[in-house]
Enzyme design. Structure first.
Site, mmCIF file in Angstrom:
data_model
loop_
_atom_site.group_PDB
_atom_site.id
_atom_site.type_symbol
_atom_site.label_atom_id
_atom_site.label_comp_id
_atom_site.label_asym_id
_atom_site.label_seq_id
_atom_site.Cartn_x
_atom_site.Cartn_y
_atom_site.Cartn_z
ATOM 1 N N SER A 40 0.858 -1.184 0.000
ATOM 2 C CA SER A 40 0.000 0.000 0.000
ATOM 3 C C SER A 40 0.892 1.232 0.000
ATOM 4 O O SER A 40 1.871 1.281 0.750
ATOM 5 C CB SER A 40 -0.921 0.014 1.221
ATOM 6 O OG SER A 40 -0.161 0.020 2.413
ATOM 7 N N SER A 84 7.966 -2.004 11.793
ATOM 8 C CA SER A 84 6.754 -1.679 11.059
ATOM 9 C C SER A 84 6.946 -0.343 10.379
ATOM 10 O O SER A 84 7.922 0.359 10.621
ATOM 11 C CB SER A 84 5.539 -1.610 12.001
ATOM 12 O OG SER A 84 5.635 -0.469 12.834
ATOM 13 N N LYS A 85 6.009 0.025 9.518
ATOM 14 C CA LYS A 85 6.107 1.320 8.848
ATOM 15 C C LYS A 85 6.165 2.457 9.867
ATOM 16 O O LYS A 85 6.768 3.494 9.627
ATOM 17 C CB LYS A 85 4.900 1.542 7.930
ATOM 18 C CG LYS A 85 4.990 0.817 6.603
ATOM 19 C CD LYS A 85 3.815 1.214 5.725
ATOM 20 C CE LYS A 85 3.834 0.473 4.414
ATOM 21 N NZ LYS A 85 2.688 0.824 3.563
ATOM 22 N N ARG A 86 5.513 2.242 11.007
ATOM 23 C CA ARG A 86 5.409 3.316 11.996
ATOM 24 C C ARG A 86 6.495 3.251 13.068
ATOM 25 O O ARG A 86 6.636 4.153 13.857
ATOM 26 C CB ARG A 86 4.024 3.275 12.661
ATOM 27 C CG ARG A 86 2.890 3.530 11.682
ATOM 28 C CD ARG A 86 1.535 3.389 12.359
ATOM 29 N NE ARG A 86 0.448 3.600 11.428
ATOM 30 C CZ ARG A 86 -0.049 2.677 10.629
ATOM 31 N NH1 ARG A 86 0.472 1.469 10.632
ATOM 32 N NH2 ARG A 86 -1.045 2.942 9.796
#
Length: 469
Positions: A10, A238-240
């Site tokens: 995404s 993670s992306k965050r």
């Protein structure tokens, strides 16, 4: 059956190492089976998706060399197809309109939490026909009320989920846009995906997606859910949190071959082998050999691999990657040696290509000042005579070769009856500006004879100024 795999990120952020490893495993399986690899951009989260993130994904795939046979497909370009199949499910009674407001659903879920129940949609509108006119509605999939979903996962073995654990999933929001889980199902069907390789965080989505596939009469792909990657602090990447962009590794001077080799070993292996060519990865790779345990990222191991590839890859290839770093640091290569020659003498002295560019500037540019510590130690009055004698002998060389340069340095030490260090270190500081470089014969050989003469003069003047101050 021809194997078709996909990578479906995404575009809500950059391509990080977890996604890159998933892409690699999916790519390798397709290549190992003589199949196809599809790239799909899952951009249905319109508010959070950005063009910059889409480009970052494409750039990351390109830099890693993970070429795709089809794509990149964008889900936002396929909304008509999703709408067509949602209407089909409605007509067949396999989906229904839900007029429950988000506020009502929140109240129900809060009450469920207070009773210690799992928050879920209670099926309020599942069989109702008293639809209010002009009111907004979502469309939900009618999940089976009985039975179970069985997933024969390539990595985790048999996974069973009772349908009573699953509620009726929203497949179209009240604003008319389709949801992630429905789009994924349609895409996998339309694109002929036979094997889905993705992170273990998708395990909860898989039974829902299988039920939708079966409701559509579509074939169900095989699944392999890969464990997460842990940071060096033991926490999940993670992306965050704590996940570094793939392109940051390029910026930090790593070769894509090193990162690929490192990522493939974060969960997969073939005996005790640590270093793999791409062909070897393709030859030996299988989904069933991927481990279930989470793998911890180890930067020191990546540095070791990067050093291996800098030294073992064809120098022309390494120079091709190194040029980006020289350009990034505004080092003009036109006035110095061929970059391949610098790579040859520097590759075993650095951890990465960024560092190589940083310490190689003197090959291409004159420096304003000497390194203070090196000059204080080696450009003392006692060094003036060795530099003057070396200057004369180097200037007399007819053929500028490493052998002749070394002979001139040896002759200087013999004439002055001093150790090599008394000549070599002042000469190194004079020519490079600092106290570290490859061997002097190789270093001087990559700089013009005239430039060497000028730099020795500069060092002699520096010593004279120290004497007079």
């Amino acid at each position: 059956m021809s194997v078709v795999t996909r990578f479906a990120p995404s575009p809500t952020g950059y391509l990080h190492v977890g996604g890159a490893r998933t892409a690699l495993y999916s790519w390798l399986y397709a290549k190992s089976q003589g199949g196809e690899f599809v790239l799909r951009i899952e951009d249905t989260d319109i508010e959070r998706s950005t063009d910059d993130a889409k480009q970052a994904i494409l750039d990351g795939m390109d830099w890693l060399g993970l070429n795709y046979d089809k794509g990149p497909y964008l889900q936002t370009e396929r909304f008509d197809r999703y709408k067509e199949l949602i209407e089909k499910l409605l007509a067949e009674g396999k989906a229904y309109k839900c007029f429950m407001t988000s506020e009502e659903l929140d109240q129900i879920r809060e009450a469920q939490k207070e009773r210690g129940e799992k928050p879920r949609y209670p099926g309020t509108w599942r069989d109702r026909t008293d639809h209010p006119e002009g009111q907004p509605f979502a469309i939900r999939f009618k999940n089976p009320l009985e039975g179970k979903v069985v997933i024969n996962d390539h990595i985790r073995g048999k996974i069973e989920i009772s349908n009573t654990e699953l509620d009726d999933l929203v497949i179209q929001r009240s604003d008319g846009t389709p949801t992630y889980n429905f789009c994924v199902v349609v895409d996998d069907w339309d694109m002929g995906i036979t094997h889905v390789v993705r992170g273990e965080d998708h395990i909860n989505n898989t039974p829902r997606q299988i039920n939708i596939l079966e409701a559509l009469g579509a074939p169900v792909p095989e699944y392999a859910h890969v464990s997460m990657i842990l940071g060096e602090d033991g926490k999940k990447l993670s992306k965050r949190y704590n996940a570094v962009s793939v392109m940051q590794y390029r910026d930090d001077g790593y070769l894509p071959q090193a990162l690929i080799n490192y990522l493939v070993r974060l969960g997969w292996g073939h005996g005790d082998q640590e270093i793999f060519t791409l062909d070897e990865m393709i030859e030996h790779f299988s989904l069933d050999a991927i481990g279930q345990s989470a793998s911890a990222f180890n930067t020191e191991k990546l540095i070791w691999l990067n050093q291996h590839y800098m030294k073992s890859m064809p120098v022309e290839e390494v120079a091709g990657y190194a040029k980006w770093h020289f350009d990034d640091q505004n080092i003009d290569l036109s006035g110095g040696p061929a970059l391949e020659k610098v790579v040859t003498v520097q590759a075993d002295r650095v951890k990465n290509l960024k560092e190589m560019a940083q310490i190689s500037r003197y090959f291409y540019e004159d420096f304003e000042e000497f390194d203070a510590a090196a000059a204080k130690k080696h450009l003392r009055p006692v060094a003036k005579e060795p530099l003057m004698v070396a200057k004369t002998k180097l200037a007399a060389i007819n053929e500028w070769t490493p052998e002749n340069i070394q002979a001139a340095i040896n002759a200087t030490a013999e004439e002055l009856e001093v150790g090599m260090g008394k000549v070599g270190m002042p000469l190194r500081v004079a020519v490079t500006g600092g106290g570290n470089s490859p061997s002097l014969d190789l270093t001087l050989n990559l700089i013009s004879q005239a430039k060497i003469d000028q730099r020795i003069d500069k060092a002699i003047a520096f010593i004279a100024n120290r004497e007079n101050s």
